[in-house]
Scaffold this motif. Sequence first.
Motif, PDB file in Angstrom:
ATOM      1  N   PHE A  67       0.734  -1.207   0.051  1.00  0.00           N
ATOM      2  CA  PHE A  67       0.156   0.065   0.138  1.00  0.00           C
ATOM      3  C   PHE A  67       0.877   1.192   0.105  1.00  0.00           C
ATOM      4  N   ALA A  82      -5.311   1.483  -2.457  1.00  0.00           N
ATOM      5  CA  ALA A  82      -6.280   0.369  -1.687  1.00  0.00           C
ATOM      6  C   ALA A  82      -7.028  -0.618  -2.378  1.00  0.00           C
ATOM      7  N   ASN A  83      -7.448  -0.279  -3.700  1.00  0.00           N
ATOM      8  CA  ASN A  83      -8.069  -1.129  -4.643  1.00  0.00           C
ATOM      9  C   ASN A  83      -7.136  -2.022  -5.220  1.00  0.00           C
ATOM     10  N   VAL A  85      -4.442  -3.312  -3.948  1.00  0.00           N
ATOM     11  CA  VAL A  85      -3.936  -4.286  -3.003  1.00  0.00           C
ATOM     12  C   VAL A  85      -5.229  -5.138  -2.790  1.00  0.00           C
ATOM     13  N   THR A  86      -6.329  -4.838  -2.609  1.00  0.00           N
ATOM     14  CA  THR A  86      -7.450  -5.689  -2.370  1.00  0.00           C
ATOM     15  C   THR A  86      -7.629  -6.584  -3.310  1.00  0.00           C
ATOM     16  N   GLN A 357      -9.584  -3.766   5.268  1.00  0.00           N
ATOM     17  CA  GLN A 357      -9.388  -2.446   5.602  1.00  0.00           C
ATOM     18  C   GLN A 357      -8.464  -2.389   6.618  1.00  0.00           C
ATOM     19  N   GLN A 359      -5.603  -4.012   6.369  1.00  0.00           N
ATOM     20  CA  GLN A 359      -4.247  -3.824   5.514  1.00  0.00           C
ATOM     21  C   GLN A 359      -4.145  -2.741   4.529  1.00  0.00           C
ATOM     22  N   THR A 360      -5.210  -1.756   4.599  1.00  0.00           N
ATOM     23  CA  THR A 360      -4.929  -0.759   3.730  1.00  0.00           C
ATOM     24  C   THR A 360      -5.194   0.546   4.487  1.00  0.00           C
ATOM     25  N   GLN A 363      -3.434   1.188   7.510  1.00  0.00           N
ATOM     26  CA  GLN A 363      -1.897   1.782   7.358  1.00  0.00           C
ATOM     27  C   GLN A 363      -1.991   3.204   7.139  1.00  0.00           C
ATOM     28  N   TYR A 506     -12.358  -9.580  -0.196  1.00  0.00           N
ATOM     29  CA  TYR A 506     -11.444  -8.661  -0.680  1.00  0.00           C
ATOM     30  C   TYR A 506     -11.866  -7.744  -1.963  1.00  0.00           C
ATOM     31  N   THR A 510     -13.332  -3.656  -2.417  1.00  0.00           N
ATOM     32  CA  THR A 510     -13.075  -2.732  -3.543  1.00  0.00           C
ATOM     33  C   THR A 510     -14.389  -2.082  -4.166  1.00  0.00           C
TER      34      THR A 510
END
Length: 608
Positions: A67, A82-83, A85-86, A357, A359-360, A363, A506, A510
């Motif tokens: 991220f 974010a999107n 990564v997810t 959330q 993980q994104t 952070q 995930y 998004t």
Amino acid sequence: MSNANASRVINGLLLLGEDKLTNRYKLLGQLSFKSIEQKGGFRSSGFIYGLVALENMGFISNVLIMFTYFMSDLSFNIPGAANTVTNFMGSTFILSIIGAFVSDTFISRFHTILIFGVVEILAFMIMTIQAHNTSLHPKPCGGKDSCMEGGIGVMFYTSLALLALGSGAVRGALAAFGADQFDTSKPKGLKAQGSYFNWLVLSTTLGACVGVTGFVWVSTNHGWWWGFFLATIGSFMGFSIFLLGKPFYRIHVPKDSPFLSISRVIGLAVKNRNVKLPENPEELHEKTNKAFAGKKLTRTSQFSWLDKAAVVPNNSKPSELAPWEVCSVTQVEEVKILIRMLPIILSTVVMNTCLAQLQTFSQAQGNTMNRKLGKHDFPAGSIPVIPLAFMTILLPVYEFLFVPFARKFTKHPQGITQLQRVGVGLVLSAISMGIAGIVEVKRRNQSRINRFEPISLFWLSFQYGIFGIADMFSLVGLLEFFYKEAPVGMRSLATSFTWISMSIGYFLSTVLVDIVNAVTKRVSPSKKGWINGLDLDSNNLNLFYWFLAVLSLINFMVYLLSASLYRYKKEDDGLLTTEMASKTTSSFDMVSASEDKLAKTTSEDVKD
């Protein structure tokens, strides 16, 4: 000496040499523990734990730095990073179905893990090269979601695709392969297998703890490429250790494609939709050959329309019919089991959306907070070490203290059922999102008052810690549930349902971000979405967290209904009764016990 006498002498020497060579091979077999009795059990699963720890050490740490890496070096904005990564995580887990399909259909789970392990290592190598060479980074493009284009974009998305394929396929086969090492036809093997799933998750958390502290710190302070490089080395070491364990493994050879069997049942049920079911269920077709003995499933009345696939055509002998002309009751019941699992899978999706959330966006919060730990700067990407530490401590406590205590009251070998464990996890995940919203309000208010005196990063430990406990309950419960409930030939497919649930979670993350932004742009006075741009203080992330908390509570109600309607497989009932009637054995005794006391493996299990 005559030719005849010379020939006799030579033959005698050859026979003597063969006897000595045979004895040496027998001795070598004993030294390498290749006898049938010594294969499998906790001795073999130790190599699997080593792979899981080392592979997750790199994979999880790099997911956490992605991220920030995407935003700082690759010019993504907050929603774009974010999107991405997810979407990557969703692709990783959905591709577990590839590993499940291959290992259940074509080659063994052992070889599936090795082949896709090479793909994963290759992906980390490409990511290391791109992260290290700044000429392979895109130029800023004015705050767009992504600035990737041309050959740089091809290299970037190719590496992500290979990593998703390799890591996902390994996960699709690994959990089931480890569970295969235990013979559940005996009570002790059934109980040991339950402990295996606990230690599997513990291995994951131990490896991840090292990754999110050591690897993330090195990446943050010395360059992002170091994280990918260390992941390459860790994965290579992990798969090398896994390969060394081959002489100890019980290796199942796939027989028939589970997807083909499912297709046959559904296809025949549709074809025979106008055929009446016989009044006597025993008239439905079932295999009777000896090789099939012990694997039959009792017919259930649920989804009875599928039973039409087992109706024998008029004036026909089952033995003369092709596989696509009639199915057995057991084949029909296997499909019913998978259908009964679907509501359980869907009921755990929202929890994995909440995980995305952490993980994104969490952070992004951490990057604006006070990261000092004494005199040292604590990386925001390392904050997930808190839930991992919780899991590392609580898993042994759960195994050695809670399970024996609960077993006295529930009479269940694992203390509580798998679905009860998942339910506890769902409740805790809703609480975690509620607390995340409260912490975000405190962070944003302080930042608006004085940006130079932010609150401590460790305020995030509340939401992370509670979610870590939730993940401990739900992940172990799901893996064990899907493996034990699945038909023997579909266990890789079934355990991949855990990862498919994560994948949908995930992807849903998004979708939710986009939908929430689109809706709130229209209704909010500022005409801005809850989550937009690069400035987190101008967002309403707390409202998004509370929205997820409410969604999680609604999801839990749906799960309660699905779990209450589910009926466990009947074939395990006798084992559970036998287990509780026998002398109680602790998990520590199970680990230290000699594995050759478990049931001997079949010749099929040890084929290489």
